[in-house]
Design a protein around this motif. Structure first.
Motif, PDB file in Angstrom:
ATOM      1  N   VAL A  95      63.957  10.929 -86.126  1.00 49.44           N
ATOM      2  CA  VAL A  95      63.448   9.925 -87.027  1.00 49.44           C
ATOM      3  C   VAL A  95      64.049   9.965 -88.348  1.00 49.44           C
ATOM      4  O   VAL A  95      64.052   8.948 -89.253  1.00 49.44           O
ATOM      5  N   PHE A  96      64.635  11.064 -88.928  1.00 48.21           N
ATOM      6  CA  PHE A  96      65.255  10.809 -89.973  1.00 48.21           C
ATOM      7  C   PHE A  96      66.451  11.928 -90.095  1.00 48.21           C
ATOM      8  O   PHE A  96      66.353  13.180 -89.640  1.00 48.21           O
ATOM      9  N   GLN A  97      67.608  11.440 -90.617  1.00 43.03           N
ATOM     10  CA  GLN A  97      68.681  12.388 -90.477  1.00 43.03           C
ATOM     11  C   GLN A  97      69.520  12.477 -91.862  1.00 43.03           C
ATOM     12  O   GLN A  97      69.390  11.306 -92.648  1.00 43.03           O
ATOM     13  N   CYS A  98      69.920  13.528 -92.152  1.00 41.75           N
ATOM     14  CA  CYS A  98      70.625  13.608 -93.465  1.00 41.75           C
ATOM     15  C   CYS A  98      72.110  14.545 -93.394  1.00 41.75           C
ATOM     16  O   CYS A  98      72.068  15.413 -92.637  1.00 41.75           O
ATOM     17  N   PRO A  99      72.904  14.621 -94.244  1.00 39.09           N
ATOM     18  CA  PRO A  99      73.743  15.714 -94.318  1.00 39.09           C
ATOM     19  C   PRO A  99      73.119  17.184 -94.267  1.00 39.09           C
ATOM     20  O   PRO A  99      72.363  17.458 -95.077  1.00 39.09           O
TER      21      PRO A  99
ATOM     22  N   LEU B 224      71.338  17.503 -90.530  1.00 36.38           N
ATOM     23  CA  LEU B 224      69.831  17.910 -90.328  1.00 36.38           C
ATOM     24  C   LEU B 224      69.381  16.712 -89.592  1.00 36.38           C
ATOM     25  O   LEU B 224      69.190  15.621 -90.192  1.00 36.38           O
ATOM     26  N   VAL B 225      68.363  16.906 -88.566  1.00 39.49           N
ATOM     27  CA  VAL B 225      67.827  15.962 -87.866  1.00 39.49           C
ATOM     28  C   VAL B 225      66.195  16.149 -87.863  1.00 39.49           C
ATOM     29  O   VAL B 225      65.990  17.317 -86.988  1.00 39.49           O
ATOM     30  N   LEU B 226      65.343  15.688 -88.550  1.00 36.93           N
ATOM     31  CA  LEU B 226      64.051  15.885 -88.476  1.00 36.93           C
ATOM     32  C   LEU B 226      63.442  14.726 -87.269  1.00 36.93           C
ATOM     33  O   LEU B 226      63.657  13.770 -87.101  1.00 36.93           O
ATOM     34  N   CYS B 227      62.657  15.446 -86.441  1.00 36.39           N
ATOM     35  CA  CYS B 227      62.301  14.845 -85.261  1.00 36.39           C
ATOM     36  C   CYS B 227      60.565  14.729 -85.253  1.00 36.39           C
ATOM     37  O   CYS B 227      59.885  15.517 -85.873  1.00 36.39           O
ATOM     38  N   GLU B 228      60.080  13.576 -84.631  1.00 36.73           N
ATOM     39  CA  GLU B 228      58.731  13.730 -84.340  1.00 36.73           C
ATOM     40  C   GLU B 228      58.579  14.166 -82.867  1.00 36.73           C
ATOM     41  O   GLU B 228      59.721  13.952 -82.040  1.00 36.73           O
ATOM     42  N   THR B 229      57.444  14.728 -82.450  1.00 34.04           N
ATOM     43  CA  THR B 229      57.366  15.091 -81.073  1.00 34.04           C
ATOM     44  C   THR B 229      56.335  14.104 -80.203  1.00 34.04           C
ATOM     45  O   THR B 229      55.465  13.364 -80.732  1.00 34.04           O
TER      46      THR B 229
ATOM     47  N   ARG C 282      53.174  12.324 -88.206  1.00 41.94           N
ATOM     48  CA  ARG C 282      54.017  11.380 -88.618  1.00 41.94           C
ATOM     49  C   ARG C 282      53.506   9.973 -88.218  1.00 41.94           C
ATOM     50  O   ARG C 282      53.720   9.069 -88.766  1.00 41.94           O
ATOM     51  N   ALA C 283      53.116   9.714 -86.842  1.00 43.21           N
ATOM     52  CA  ALA C 283      52.999   8.682 -86.396  1.00 43.21           C
ATOM     53  C   ALA C 283      51.742   7.812 -86.897  1.00 43.21           C
ATOM     54  O   ALA C 283      51.607   6.736 -86.987  1.00 43.21           O
TER      55      ALA C 283
ATOM     56  N   ASP D 138      58.620  13.065 -94.575  1.00 38.92           N
ATOM     57  CA  ASP D 138      60.025  13.037 -94.219  1.00 38.92           C
ATOM     58  C   ASP D 138      60.871  14.026 -95.072  1.00 38.92           C
ATOM     59  O   ASP D 138      61.274  15.247 -94.768  1.00 38.92           O
ATOM     60  N   HIS D 139      60.880  13.555 -96.471  1.00 35.92           N
ATOM     61  CA  HIS D 139      61.682  14.218 -97.421  1.00 35.92           C
ATOM     62  C   HIS D 139      60.918  15.598 -97.665  1.00 35.92           C
ATOM     63  O   HIS D 139      61.852  16.561 -98.095  1.00 35.92           O
ATOM     64  N   LEU D 140      59.695  15.518 -97.794  1.00 37.24           N
ATOM     65  CA  LEU D 140      59.145  16.898 -98.146  1.00 37.24           C
ATOM     66  C   LEU D 140      59.095  18.016 -97.094  1.00 37.24           C
ATOM     67  O   LEU D 140      59.305  19.227 -97.439  1.00 37.24           O
TER      68      LEU D 140
END
Ligand code: ADP
Ligand code: MN
Ligand code: MN
Ligand code: MN
Length: 338
Positions: free
Chosen positions: A57-61, A71-76, A90-91, A193-195
């Motif tokens: 759901v959110f990706q950053c260097p 880095l790849v933040l995911c939801e389950t 998150r949903a 996401d950022h936190l």
């Protein structure tokens, strides 16, 4: 060349959720897609039906590995129908934002935390036998007798900036070994996401320093400040004024049943932290006021002066799930202001 994606997700740990991660090596040019993990090892599934889906759901260097790594933040998600897993908060935040997007809700979270010396189990800066001098000189202090762990904090801030996170500042806190960083101002979902990614970077970098990071709400009993996650909030109407929108937001938070509902969602151990002492209101009382650090909700003085801006909910614990907090605050205030 192949590169690494660090997949991370929020687990089902009780009573406080934790972040987990594992590494996927991807071929040059390949995008990080959906993946999975063993939910029976994270309190998210039974052993006989253990697969849980990771949905990016959110990706950053990745500022620690550098290069092309990410880095790849995911939801389950549940594999049966790809619906949100019961622990996927998150949903809930995403649904809240979608419902009230026209009000443009914005958050700034102040994440407090405590560095723990693994040799003693006590906060960094606490001597092995006894106590440091009482609180007073540590908050925003300078000097080796007052400050413990600054190298880590500097590294973490640089990492958050390099990752493109909306980090807005840091400061040393009131208890020795206690620190804070702030994320914001960003929307209801992005702030979570950022936190969570910023928490990951902090815990990960602390490994290199041989210290443990605690987000416990009251790591030291007695006359030492607890650790919170003050939640600053505004809508477009609150940012533009007039002041009645600020007052309406505070009143919405104090409406019948709301204070209890919010306290239940603001993290485990909140009764130990919100005692009414140490710059808090009691957990079983609700109040708001200008510049009042003993209130549940503080209206910053500039906001009262200018008649517009944001409010600060001082109640959430450091160990709260930011998605749970941001969804509830959005629902309560935007629901009342709609
Ligand atoms: P404090 O004075 O309580 O220590 P901080 O400076 O630590 O406050 O944190 C204030 C937070 O409020 C920051 O994360 C900042 O981004 C956020 N913020 C600023 N303006 C707004 C706004 N209009 N709406 C929501 N959050 C905001
Ligand atoms: Mn602060
Ligand atoms: Mn603080
Ligand atoms: Mn604050």
């Amino acid at each position: 060349m192949a590169y690494r994606a660090e997949y991370m997700w929020i687990d089902g740990s009780e009573p406080t959720r934790e972040i987990r991660s594992k590494t996927k090596v991807l071929a040059d040019g390949a995008e990080p897609g959906t993946w999975g993990f063993d939910g029976s090892s994270t309190n998210q599934a039974d052993g006989d039906n253990s697969d849980v889906v990771l949905n990016p759901v959110f990706q950053c260097p990745d500022p620690i590995r550098g290069g092309d790594d990410v880095l790849v933040l995911c939801e389950t998600l549940l594999p049966a129908d790809m619906s949100p897993h019961p622990t996927n908060t998150r949903a809930i935040a995403a649904a809240s934002l979608a419902k009230y997007a026209d009000q443009e809700p914005v958050f700034g979270l102040e994440q407090e935390y405590t560095l723990i010396n693994p040799a003693t189990g006590w906060p960094a800066g606490f001597p092995p036998n006894g106590f440091p001098a009482p609180q007073g000189p540590y908050y925003c202090g300078v000097g080796a007798l007052k400050i413990h762990g600054r190298d880590l904090i500097e590294e973490h801030t640089s990492a958050c900036i390099a990752a493109g996170l909306a980090i807005s500042g840091t400061n040393a806190e009131v208890m020795p070994g206690q620190w804070e960083f702030q994320i914001g101002p960003v929307d209801t979902v992005t702030v979570g996401d950022h936190l969570w990614v910023a928490r990951y970077l902090l815990f990960r970098l602390a490994e290199n320093h041989g210290v443990e990071v605690s987000i416990e709400a009251k790591p030291m009993p007695g006359d030492w400040n607890g650790a919170g996650m003050h939640t600053n909030f505004s809508t477009k109407a609150m940012r533009e004024g007039p002041y009645e929108h600020i007052v309406a937001a505070c009143e919405a938070m104090g409406a019948l049943g709301k204070p209890e509902q919010h306290i239940r969602a603001y993290g485990v151990g909140i009764e130990d932290r919100l005692t009414g002492a140490h710059e808090t209101q009691r957990y079983d009382q609700f109040s708001y006021g200008v510049s009042d650090r003993g209130a549940s909700i503080r209206i910053p003085w500039q906001v009262a002066k200018e008649g517009k801006g944001y409010i600060e909910d001082r109640r959430p614990n450091a160990n709260a799930d930011p998605y749970v907090v941001s969804a509830l605050v959005t629902d309560t205030i935007c629901g009342a202001l709609a």
